[in-house]
Design an enzyme around this catalytic site. Structure first.
Site, PDB file in Angstrom:
ATOM      1  N   CYS A  80       0.948  -1.184   0.130  1.00  0.00           N
ATOM      2  CA  CYS A  80      -0.078   0.174  -0.133  1.00  0.00           C
ATOM      3  C   CYS A  80       0.719   1.235   0.066  1.00  0.00           C
ATOM      4  O   CYS A  80       1.805   1.366   0.823  1.00  0.00           O
ATOM      5  CB  CYS A  80      -0.902  -0.036   1.510  1.00  0.00           C
ATOM      6  SG  CYS A  80      -1.885  -1.517   1.291  1.00  0.00           S
ATOM      7  N   PRO A  81       0.622   2.262  -0.741  1.00  0.00           N
ATOM      8  CA  PRO A  81      -0.464   2.446  -1.438  1.00  0.00           C
ATOM      9  C   PRO A  81      -0.306   1.970  -2.931  1.00  0.00           C
ATOM     10  O   PRO A  81      -1.267   2.357  -3.900  1.00  0.00           O
ATOM     11  CB  PRO A  81      -0.668   4.046  -1.353  1.00  0.00           C
ATOM     12  CG  PRO A  81       0.616   4.647  -1.357  1.00  0.00           C
ATOM     13  CD  PRO A  81       1.425   3.502  -0.736  1.00  0.00           C
TER      14      PRO A  81
END
Lengths: 97, 228
Positions: A30-31
């Site tokens: 992430c992200p």
């Protein structure tokens, strides 16, 4: 399709229902997993499906939620061992809100 | 932020210069201290409560207020991750959300089981493909609601869990839960709690020490009978 081919990123495969766009985002943190999903969705036409593989934990908690909040629809989401297979339908908004 | 070694002669100039850029001098001594809050729902993925708005309301009304028995600290956390440690403050607010399955408005549950997977206290079990929520275990952290890919889990009740009497220092203690799912009446509750504290506490007695002395129930009654 083996794992290393899938890991190299985006590809599409033919099914009875037409092309299903596909990305293996396992191992992607992430992200970046969401960034890649978002960019790929933007290339699709509204209503087209995109299938992504996401790791358990943060990725599966965040990516589908982000997709939904930007107007896409989660059609299906299934656990497959330590990862998930998620089917996302491209929404009708040109960009996220 | 602390600026050390400011000579007393220069204090007024420093205060004026800070004021020009929108900063106020901090409060020390037996006063209502600067409110601490996490970024809350506006930025954080986990956030449930609007910490910024509540912090501003309390700040406008109370920051720097003097005439209290001792210092008074307020901490506002957007969710039960409690990053700002609301339980360690004289008064703490913690954003919470109690989930319910609601498939109206086309938000149909697809039985993916993410809610069951993410729940840290195992309060959710899929029964016939639908989440069954055990509210006696639920800690209202909203993880299931935030990770639900279809939006079929939504908050049935939202608001703040309110803690009173927490402190740190040489004799640390965690605050007691005073109330749950407080929303609109949060600022009024600050007024009542502060009123009861000022009325009942000895000089230099923190709120937690007052409650240690008279008991939570007595304090609760005092807060309820407080005129606002």
């Amino acid at each position: 399709m083996n794992r290393s081919e899938e890991s190299r990123g985006v590809r599409s495969r033919e099914t009875d229902g037409g092309a299903i766009h596909y990305m293996d985002l396992r191992g992607e943190i992430c992200p970046m997993n969401w960034v890649k999903t978002k960019l790929r969705l933007e290339e699709l036409d509204p209503g087209e499906p995109l299938e992504v593989l996401l790791d358990e934990g943060e990725p599966i908690q965040n990516v589908p939620r982000s997709a939904r909040s930007e107007g896409h629809k989660i059609l299906n989401l299934k656990r497959e061992g330590s990862y998930y297979r998620v089917l996302i339908e491209r929404g009708h908004l040109s960009h996220g809100t | 932020m602390e600026i050390p070694f400011v000579h007393l002669d220069n204090l007024e100039t420093v205060a004026e210069e800070l004021d020009e850029v929108g900063l106020k001098l901090g409060a020390c001594g037996p006063r209502f201290r600067v409110i601490t809050a996490c970024q809350g729902v506006s930025i954080c993925n986990h956030g449930l409560g609007d910490t910024e708005s509540l912090a501003k309301k309390i700040d406008e009304r109370y920051y720097g207020r003097s005439g209290l028995p001792h210092k008074f600290k307020v901490g506002i956390a957007g969710c039960p991750n409690a990053c700002i440690k609301p339980q360690e403050n004289d008064l703490g607010f913690m954003g919470v959300a109690q989930p319910i399955l609601d498939e109206s408005n086309g938000a149909e549950c697809i039985s993916c089981g993410i809610c069951e997977d993410v729940c840290p206290v195992k309060a959710i079990q899929l029964v016939d493909g639908k989440p069954q929520i055990d509210l006696t275990r639920c800690i209202n952290d909203g993880k299931c609601i935030n990770s639900c890919p279809t939006g079929s889990l939504r908050p049935e009740r939202e608001g703040w869990t309110v803690f009173v009497g927490g402190k740190f220092g040489k004799h640390p203690q965690l605050g007691w839960v005073f109330d749950r799912f407080v929303s609109e009446e949060a600022v009024e509750l600050v007024e009542r709690i502060l009123g009861a504290y000022c009325r009942l506490a000895h000089k230099r007695e923190r709120l937690g020490e007052l409650i240690n002395r008279i008991g939570l129930e007595k304090f609760r009654e005092a807060v309820q009978s407080e005129q606002v």
